[in-house]
Every structure is written in C-alpha cells, then in structure tokens.
Design a protein around this motif. Sequence first.
Motif, PDB file in Angstrom:
ATOM      1  N   ALA A 288       2.281   3.473  -8.533  1.00 49.92           N
ATOM      2  CA  ALA A 288       1.312   4.014  -7.748  1.00 49.92           C
ATOM      3  C   ALA A 288       0.106   3.292  -7.712  1.00 49.92           C
ATOM      4  O   ALA A 288      -0.569   2.653  -8.484  1.00 49.92           O
ATOM      5  CB  ALA A 288       0.951   5.447  -8.686  1.00 49.92           C
ATOM      6  N   THR A 289      -0.286   2.999  -6.483  1.00 51.02           N
ATOM      7  CA  THR A 289      -1.552   2.128  -6.275  1.00 51.02           C
ATOM      8  C   THR A 289      -2.478   3.015  -5.763  1.00 51.02           C
ATOM      9  O   THR A 289      -2.803   3.719  -4.839  1.00 51.02           O
ATOM     10  CB  THR A 289      -0.926   1.157  -4.913  1.00 51.02           C
ATOM     11  N   PRO A 290      -3.754   3.045  -6.647  1.00 49.35           N
ATOM     12  CA  PRO A 290      -4.724   3.760  -6.454  1.00 49.35           C
ATOM     13  C   PRO A 290      -5.636   2.994  -5.080  1.00 49.35           C
ATOM     14  O   PRO A 290      -5.554   1.911  -4.769  1.00 49.35           O
ATOM     15  CB  PRO A 290      -5.571   3.350  -7.765  1.00 49.35           C
ATOM     16  N   PHE A 291      -6.585   3.923  -4.553  1.00 51.64           N
ATOM     17  CA  PHE A 291      -7.215   3.437  -3.576  1.00 51.64           C
ATOM     18  C   PHE A 291      -8.612   4.214  -3.469  1.00 51.64           C
ATOM     19  O   PHE A 291      -8.582   5.275  -3.793  1.00 51.64           O
ATOM     20  CB  PHE A 291      -6.519   3.414  -2.139  1.00 51.64           C
ATOM     21  N   ILE A 292      -9.410   3.453  -2.776  1.00 52.26           N
ATOM     22  CA  ILE A 292     -10.819   4.236  -2.427  1.00 52.26           C
ATOM     23  C   ILE A 292     -10.895   4.561  -0.841  1.00 52.26           C
ATOM     24  O   ILE A 292     -10.664   3.775  -0.060  1.00 52.26           O
ATOM     25  CB  ILE A 292     -12.030   3.543  -3.034  1.00 52.26           C
ATOM     26  N   ASN A 293     -10.861   5.760  -0.719  1.00 53.93           N
ATOM     27  CA  ASN A 293     -11.103   6.126   0.884  1.00 53.93           C
ATOM     28  C   ASN A 293     -12.235   5.607   1.699  1.00 53.93           C
ATOM     29  O   ASN A 293     -13.159   5.605   1.179  1.00 53.93           O
ATOM     30  CB  ASN A 293     -11.178   7.810   0.956  1.00 53.93           C
ATOM     31  N   THR A 294     -11.918   4.999   2.824  1.00 53.00           N
ATOM     32  CA  THR A 294     -13.161   4.416   3.693  1.00 53.00           C
ATOM     33  C   THR A 294     -12.813   4.860   5.025  1.00 53.00           C
ATOM     34  O   THR A 294     -11.622   5.449   5.340  1.00 53.00           O
ATOM     35  CB  THR A 294     -13.053   2.804   3.722  1.00 53.00           C
ATOM     36  N   LEU A 295     -13.485   4.741   6.124  1.00 50.04           N
ATOM     37  CA  LEU A 295     -13.003   4.807   7.519  1.00 50.04           C
ATOM     38  C   LEU A 295     -12.073   3.782   8.118  1.00 50.04           C
ATOM     39  O   LEU A 295     -11.507   4.271   8.999  1.00 50.04           O
ATOM     40  CB  LEU A 295     -14.366   4.851   8.371  1.00 50.04           C
ATOM     41  N   ASP A 296     -12.131   2.778   7.577  1.00 53.88           N
ATOM     42  CA  ASP A 296     -11.079   1.824   7.869  1.00 53.88           C
ATOM     43  C   ASP A 296      -9.602   2.012   7.321  1.00 53.88           C
ATOM     44  O   ASP A 296      -9.269   1.485   6.404  1.00 53.88           O
ATOM     45  CB  ASP A 296     -11.420   0.402   7.714  1.00 53.88           C
ATOM     46  N   HIS A 297      -8.847   2.876   8.121  1.00 48.48           N
ATOM     47  CA  HIS A 297      -7.755   3.044   7.323  1.00 48.48           C
ATOM     48  C   HIS A 297      -6.392   2.044   7.697  1.00 48.48           C
ATOM     49  O   HIS A 297      -5.480   1.821   6.785  1.00 48.48           O
ATOM     50  CB  HIS A 297      -7.027   4.499   8.001  1.00 48.48           C
ATOM     51  N   GLY A 298      -6.664   1.117   8.605  1.00 49.58           N
ATOM     52  CA  GLY A 298      -5.707  -0.081   8.748  1.00 49.58           C
ATOM     53  C   GLY A 298      -6.332  -0.881   7.568  1.00 49.58           C
ATOM     54  O   GLY A 298      -5.198  -1.488   7.176  1.00 49.58           O
ATOM     55  N   ASN A 299      -7.179  -1.181   7.419  1.00 52.15           N
ATOM     56  CA  ASN A 299      -7.483  -2.044   6.059  1.00 52.15           C
ATOM     57  C   ASN A 299      -7.121  -1.641   4.806  1.00 52.15           C
ATOM     58  O   ASN A 299      -6.634  -2.272   3.897  1.00 52.15           O
ATOM     59  CB  ASN A 299      -9.010  -2.543   6.186  1.00 52.15           C
ATOM     60  N   MET A 300      -7.287  -0.160   4.687  1.00 52.43           N
ATOM     61  CA  MET A 300      -6.921   0.552   3.429  1.00 52.43           C
ATOM     62  C   MET A 300      -5.348   0.147   3.275  1.00 52.43           C
ATOM     63  O   MET A 300      -4.696  -0.050   2.165  1.00 52.43           O
ATOM     64  CB  MET A 300      -6.927   1.982   3.515  1.00 52.43           C
ATOM     65  N   ALA A 301      -4.664   0.399   4.405  1.00 50.26           N
ATOM     66  CA  ALA A 301      -3.247   0.255   4.372  1.00 50.26           C
ATOM     67  C   ALA A 301      -2.878  -1.185   4.119  1.00 50.26           C
ATOM     68  O   ALA A 301      -1.820  -1.358   3.182  1.00 50.26           O
ATOM     69  CB  ALA A 301      -2.390   0.402   5.814  1.00 50.26           C
ATOM     70  N   ARG A 302      -3.434  -2.221   4.695  1.00 46.82           N
ATOM     71  CA  ARG A 302      -3.402  -3.535   4.229  1.00 46.82           C
ATOM     72  C   ARG A 302      -3.667  -3.817   2.874  1.00 46.82           C
ATOM     73  O   ARG A 302      -2.690  -4.289   2.009  1.00 46.82           O
ATOM     74  CB  ARG A 302      -4.106  -4.421   4.884  1.00 46.82           C
ATOM     75  N   GLU A 303      -4.565  -3.407   2.262  1.00 38.61           N
ATOM     76  CA  GLU A 303      -4.932  -3.796   0.698  1.00 38.61           C
ATOM     77  C   GLU A 303      -3.938  -2.945  -0.078  1.00 38.61           C
ATOM     78  O   GLU A 303      -3.593  -3.552  -1.147  1.00 38.61           O
ATOM     79  CB  GLU A 303      -6.363  -3.061   0.517  1.00 38.61           C
ATOM     80  N   VAL A 304      -3.405  -1.662   0.237  1.00 43.99           N
ATOM     81  CA  VAL A 304      -2.666  -0.988  -0.841  1.00 43.99           C
ATOM     82  C   VAL A 304      -1.115  -1.852  -0.782  1.00 43.99           C
ATOM     83  O   VAL A 304      -0.618  -1.693  -1.865  1.00 43.99           O
ATOM     84  CB  VAL A 304      -2.421   0.559  -0.392  1.00 43.99           C
ATOM     85  N   LEU A 305      -0.737  -2.070   0.313  1.00 46.25           N
ATOM     86  CA  LEU A 305       0.351  -3.009   0.411  1.00 46.25           C
ATOM     87  C   LEU A 305       0.175  -4.274  -0.346  1.00 46.25           C
ATOM     88  O   LEU A 305       1.357  -4.673  -0.883  1.00 46.25           O
ATOM     89  CB  LEU A 305       0.821  -3.126   1.974  1.00 46.25           C
ATOM     90  N   TRP A 306      -0.561  -4.926  -0.163  1.00 44.20           N
ATOM     91  CA  TRP A 306      -0.880  -6.356  -0.881  1.00 44.20           C
ATOM     92  C   TRP A 306      -0.728  -5.965  -2.398  1.00 44.20           C
ATOM     93  O   TRP A 306      -0.272  -6.527  -3.240  1.00 44.20           O
ATOM     94  CB  TRP A 306      -2.056  -6.980  -0.407  1.00 44.20           C
ATOM     95  N   THR A 307      -1.706  -4.900  -2.746  1.00 43.56           N
ATOM     96  CA  THR A 307      -1.641  -4.731  -4.308  1.00 43.56           C
ATOM     97  C   THR A 307      -0.334  -4.113  -4.708  1.00 43.56           C
ATOM     98  O   THR A 307       0.146  -4.818  -5.921  1.00 43.56           O
ATOM     99  CB  THR A 307      -2.712  -3.283  -4.299  1.00 43.56           C
TER     100      THR A 307
END
Length: 258
Positions: free
Chosen positions: A53-72
């Motif tokens: 389960a990958t935690p994340f913080i919500n931002t306006l840039d959902h594309g970057n969020m997707a990249r970061e959770v995938l890398w994590t």
Amino acid sequence: MDWLEFSDNWVLIPPKPKAIVHFLGGAFVASAPHITYRWLLEQLALQGYAIIATPFINTLDHGNMAREVLWTFEDGLEDLFAAQKLRRRGLPIYGIGHSMGCKLHLLIGSLFEVERAGNILLSFNNYAARQSIPLVEQLSSVIDVEFTPTPQQTNSLVGDRYQVRRNLLIQFSNDKIDQSTGLYQILNGRFPGLVTLQQLRGDHQTPLAQDLSWPRGESFSPLDAIGQWLKHEVYKDLYQLRREVLQWLNPLSPVKNI
C-alpha cells in the motif's frame, strides 16, 4: 502477519503469497492506508495476497502523483525481493484503488509501461478541481486552477492508451459522487467483454469501514447472539465487498471464512 513500513510503502506479506496487490487509497485518507483501509487489506492478506500500500499526498498534478506512487511501489517491490521478504518473482500484480486511487491506477496504466493482471477500481470519480476542493471553487473566479490531466484529458488518455485489459469496477448504491458508469463505457469500448461493473450496497466510505470484534463470554449468551446479529447487519456491506473482490481475483478459489 505484521504491517511493515518498507521503502515508503506499507506492506503485509503472507507466508506463501499467490499474488501481489498494489493498493492506492482516496485523496484525503491515502497517507496512512494501513490504518484507514486496515480491515479490507488484512482480509486480502489472510487469503494469500501480498499487500503493498503506497501512501501519497494529494496535489493538483495527478500525472506526477501517478509517477511517484509507481516509482515508490517498484522500488519497494525490488527492495522486498532483495531483503527476501518476497522470494518468488513473477507473481501476478493487481492494482486496487479507491476514489482518487482509481484515477492514479488508470494514469499508471495509461502513461507507463506496466504489467498488471488486472485492476479493481472502487468508487471511481474524476471531478474537476472546483468540484473536489472547496477552496478551489472560491478561487476559480479569480485564477484558473485545475487538475493535470484534466478530467476530459484523463478520459481521453484512458480511452486511447490504457493497457490493463481486465478490470472490475465497483460502485455503491448510495455513492453520490461515483462516476464508474462512464468509466465502464470507456473501458468496455477499449476491451470489450473484459470489464465488469458491479453495484453493491454501501456508500463512498464503505471500503474504509472497520470490523469491530464482539467480545464473547465463556458461554454464548442471548446477548452474544444479539451482538452477532447486529454485527452482521451493520457490516454486511463490508463483507459483501470482501467477497466480490476475492471472487474476482480468483474465481476458482473458495473464499475462506475468517
């Protein structure tokens, strides 16, 4: 099994996992998925699924969020193999997302080369920023604030580039912000016959529910019987969700009663 914080993921590994679940939660509860979605994820682990389960913080840039959770997730997966927490490579990987987590899994499957046996998308919604964040609605008359990609761009990306062929979409009968029906039309147009839309009892918060234990005395009393009945009535939506998810993950395997 105990939850471990591993390479910025929360992981729960059964003794002989038969598959891996990458879980992403909703926008405002995703920072501690091992707590907010504890019951559902632990039930999957008890059935033999390794949970990352990958935690994340919500931002306006959902594309970057997707990249970061995938890398994590991918870094954590490799580190789990290196530490021999996971030993068998080649296990099927399923994505499970709730609310915002659905959108991130859709973007991951559209923007990056990933191998997934399937995705389970619970309570998908894809609203504009002004409809999702109250402060943005107040600012929208002054400045242009929107998610990236926008809802329309997200739909186009999924319709043109989404790679995960097998999908289960679950919507709840009392969920006023669910948009799974529109997503089903997009996905079924891309992968006819491989997408299932299932409506269950419940609301947008059902995946977050926790099962409270009813303490029993030395003998099963009438009060215990009432308590068990109340527990069944209150949590039947949660148990139905568990059953549908597990049956879709492995239709040929009976669901164990835990």
